[in-house]
Design an enzyme around this catalytic site. Structure first.
Site, PDB file in Angstrom:
ATOM      1  N   GLU A   1      -4.703   6.843 -19.107  1.00 21.48           N
ATOM      2  CA  GLU A   1      -3.697   8.019 -18.952  1.00 21.48           C
ATOM      3  C   GLU A   1      -3.191   7.315 -17.729  1.00 21.48           C
ATOM      4  O   GLU A   1      -3.608   7.307 -16.378  1.00 21.48           O
ATOM      5  CB  GLU A   1      -4.586   9.280 -18.866  1.00 21.48           C
ATOM      6  CG  GLU A   1      -3.460  10.238 -18.752  1.00 21.48           C
ATOM      7  CD  GLU A   1      -2.974  10.601 -17.200  1.00 21.48           C
ATOM      8  OE1 GLU A   1      -1.991  10.424 -17.276  1.00 21.48           O
ATOM      9  OE2 GLU A   1      -3.502  11.194 -16.437  1.00 21.48           O
TER      10      GLU A   1
ATOM     11  N   GLU B   1       7.908   5.700 -10.856  1.00 18.86           N
ATOM     12  CA  GLU B   1       7.022   6.749 -10.317  1.00 18.86           C
ATOM     13  C   GLU B   1       7.080   6.745  -8.670  1.00 18.86           C
ATOM     14  O   GLU B   1       6.360   5.738  -8.314  1.00 18.86           O
ATOM     15  CB  GLU B   1       5.784   6.798 -10.883  1.00 18.86           C
ATOM     16  CG  GLU B   1       4.856   8.112 -10.694  1.00 18.86           C
ATOM     17  CD  GLU B   1       3.484   7.806 -11.632  1.00 18.86           C
ATOM     18  OE1 GLU B   1       3.327   8.954 -11.969  1.00 18.86           O
ATOM     19  OE2 GLU B   1       2.894   6.804 -11.543  1.00 18.86           O
TER      20      GLU B   1
ATOM     21  N   LYS C   1     -16.318   5.049 -11.290  1.00 18.96           N
ATOM     22  CA  LYS C   1     -15.755   4.473 -10.325  1.00 18.96           C
ATOM     23  C   LYS C   1     -14.769   5.293  -9.718  1.00 18.96           C
ATOM     24  O   LYS C   1     -13.653   5.341 -10.372  1.00 18.96           O
ATOM     25  CB  LYS C   1     -15.469   3.243 -10.279  1.00 18.96           C
ATOM     26  CG  LYS C   1     -14.936   2.509  -9.512  1.00 18.96           C
ATOM     27  CD  LYS C   1     -15.463   2.423  -7.995  1.00 18.96           C
ATOM     28  CE  LYS C   1     -14.620   1.328  -7.205  1.00 18.96           C
ATOM     29  NZ  LYS C   1     -13.386   1.998  -6.670  1.00 18.96           N
TER      30      LYS C   1
ATOM     31  N   CYS D   1       0.808  13.113 -12.214  1.00 19.06           N
ATOM     32  CA  CYS D   1       1.332  12.235 -13.048  1.00 19.06           C
ATOM     33  C   CYS D   1       2.389  12.965 -14.177  1.00 19.06           C
ATOM     34  O   CYS D   1       3.480  12.403 -14.573  1.00 19.06           O
ATOM     35  CB  CYS D   1       0.680  11.358 -13.773  1.00 19.06           C
ATOM     36  SG  CYS D   1      -0.715  12.422 -14.532  1.00 19.06           S
TER      37      CYS D   1
END
Length: 489
Positions: free
Chosen positions: A259, A392, A183, A293
């Site tokens: 992750e 972030e 997905k 990331c």
């Protein structure tokens, strides 16, 4: 035949390409805001059929035990992707907004090549280990340890490096003997859909082994996490969504790989070449508009050279213009969407509200009337307690923070809910290595070393996730361990 020749992608379910139950949705070029075409929009019924196909392919075929077939199929996928690499390159630049220069590495060519590592690992792996004979409880027994596939894997992937992340899950999961339902993010549906087209038409991967479900409905990802027919969820994305995945998976106690996010520190020691270090830090945070990331977005520098460090970073980032990703020299392209551009801008506004200032950048570039662009920006004047230093942002934004020596630099670097990556620059290599060893991060670059490679495990500490992707460790995430004890007469 050209990929996506009619400008429409399809689902791959049980070996067949199909339209979506919810119709179709547009995919957009983030550099121009133009509609590229359409992607099949799956509904819950499509996801249910995909899960059922994957379950049946795992339970009723020899895929999980036929290592020779799996190795051949993964290599076929690698080879056909390489045959179509120039088409894929143009599609990647258009849909992802990835700078052309990055498609020679982690945005395309690297992850395609890395499928070979997954195949080689499976081909040479020690699937069974003989522990010899012993007599536990006085009973003569022959013991062995066997590793086998987990089962059905639900893979949920983001939009920033779609080929790298899609293939870093598919390659080892398939080579290890699992079946997969993928997905992908709705922002980059074509990057996954082209895999379905190539798998269905150019590989011997059996029906149901790989299913690809594109959709704007985020609840379909939750279906993968909740469904008892799915044995494992492999998720890459935000920490907030990772928490939801873990919570949804808890009901069936399925295996979960995560992750997640990062707020990685670039630590400059007082004996480092400040100009080189700060220039590298500034350049790296501009790559792909900071949408990585593991990108180091906190520059931690000696306090007595703070102003100099800010000026160097601003000089580098101010010279890098956000622009057309199709041009060979572009480093910083657009962010993926208007939503993401507005999110980054909200953090820039917050930086000013928190008392910071911009040494360069701070908003949308005036020379880009269309596209989702943000200027490379250096934030100065804040401490590690500021929200822009802790959360972030996922844009071309670097926050410069002062430290008072090695111990303080380590404290600042580790003072984060995340622990994905880090960098250390120092003149004395041994001293830099000592600092690197103290950092609570899954990958550490010392003086420009490169950790990204097919054979190197990637993942983080703390809220950056659990488990590892890539390397033998990443392959073994997709395995279960079985101990077999046979009475020795």
């Amino acid at each position: 035949m050209a990929l996506l020749a009619d400008g429409m992608s399809r689902l791959l379910i049980d070996g067949k390409l199909a339209a979506g139950g919810a119709g179709a949705f547009a995919t957009v070029n983030p550099a121009t805001e133009e509609v590229l075409g359409e992607a099949a929009n799956a509904d819950a019924g499509d996801m249910d059929r995909a899960i059922e196909a994957a379950r049946r392919a795992f339970d009723d075929t020899d895929w999980s035990t036929n290592t020779e077939l799996r190795v051949r199929c993964v290599r076929q996928l690698r080879d056909v992707l390489q045959e179509h690499v120039e088409e894929l390159r143009e599609l990647t630049i258009a849909e992802v907004g990835a700078p052309r220069m990055l498609t020679a590495g982690a945005q395309l060519e690297g992850p395609i090549s890395d499928l070979g590592f997954a195949a080689d690992t499976a081909e040479n792996y020690e699937w069974a280990q003989d522990l010899g004979q012993a007599a536990p409880l006085g009973i003569p027994t022959r013991r062995s340890v066997v590793r086998e596939a987990v089962g059905v894997v639900g893979a949920i992937t983001p939009w920033n490096f779609p080929h790298q992340i899609n293939l870093a899950k598919l390659g080892p999961a398939l080579a290890a003997g699992n079946t997969v339902v993928l997905k992908p993010a709705p922002d980059t549906p074509w990057m996954a859909a082209v895999l379905g087209e190539l798998i269905a038409e150019h590989t011997d991967i059996p029906a149901g082994v790989v299913n690809i479900v594109t959709s704007t409905d985020h609840t379909l990802g939750a279906m993968l996490a909740k469904d008892p027919r799915v044995d494992m969820v492999s998720f890459t994305g935000s920490t907030a969504t990772g928490r939801s995945v873990m919570a949804d998976a808890a009901a069936t106690i399925k295996k979960v790989f995560l992750e997640l996010g990062g707020k990685s520190a670039f630590v400059v020691l007082d004996d480092a070449d400040l100009a080189a270090a700060c220039s590298v830090a500034g350049f790296s945070v501009c790559l792909h508009a900071g949408q990585g990331c593991a990108i180091t977005t906190r520059l931690v520098v000696p306090r007595d050279r703070y102003d100099e460090a800010v000026a160097i970073a601003a000089g580098t980032m101010g010279s890098i213009k956000a622009g057309d990703p199709s041009k060979p020299g572009t480093v910083c392209g657009p962010v993926i969407s208007a939503r993401q551009r507005d999110r980054v801008q909200s953090y820039l506004d917050l930086a000013l509200a928190e008392g910071g200032s911009f040494a360069c950048g701070g908003g949308r570039p005036a020379d880009q009337p269309a596209g989702f662009f943000i200027e490379p920006t250096v934030i100065a004047g804040l401490t590690n307690e500021a929200r822009v230093a802790r959360e972030e942002i996922f844009g071309p934004v670097l926050t410069v923070i002062a430290h008072d020596g090695d111990d303080d630099a380590v404290r600042i670097a580790n003072d984060s809910p995340y622990g994905l990556s880090a960098t250390v620059y120092g003149g004395d290599a041994q001293r830099a290595a000592v600092v690197a060893a103290r950092l609570r991060a899954g990958t550490v670059n010392v003086n420009g070393g490169v950790w990204y490679s097919a054979d190197v495990p990637f993942g983080g500490y703390k809220q950056s996730g659990n488990g590892r992707e890539m390397g033998v460790a990443g392959f073994e995430e997709y395995l279960e361990i079985k101990a077999i004890a046979t009475a020795a007469n």
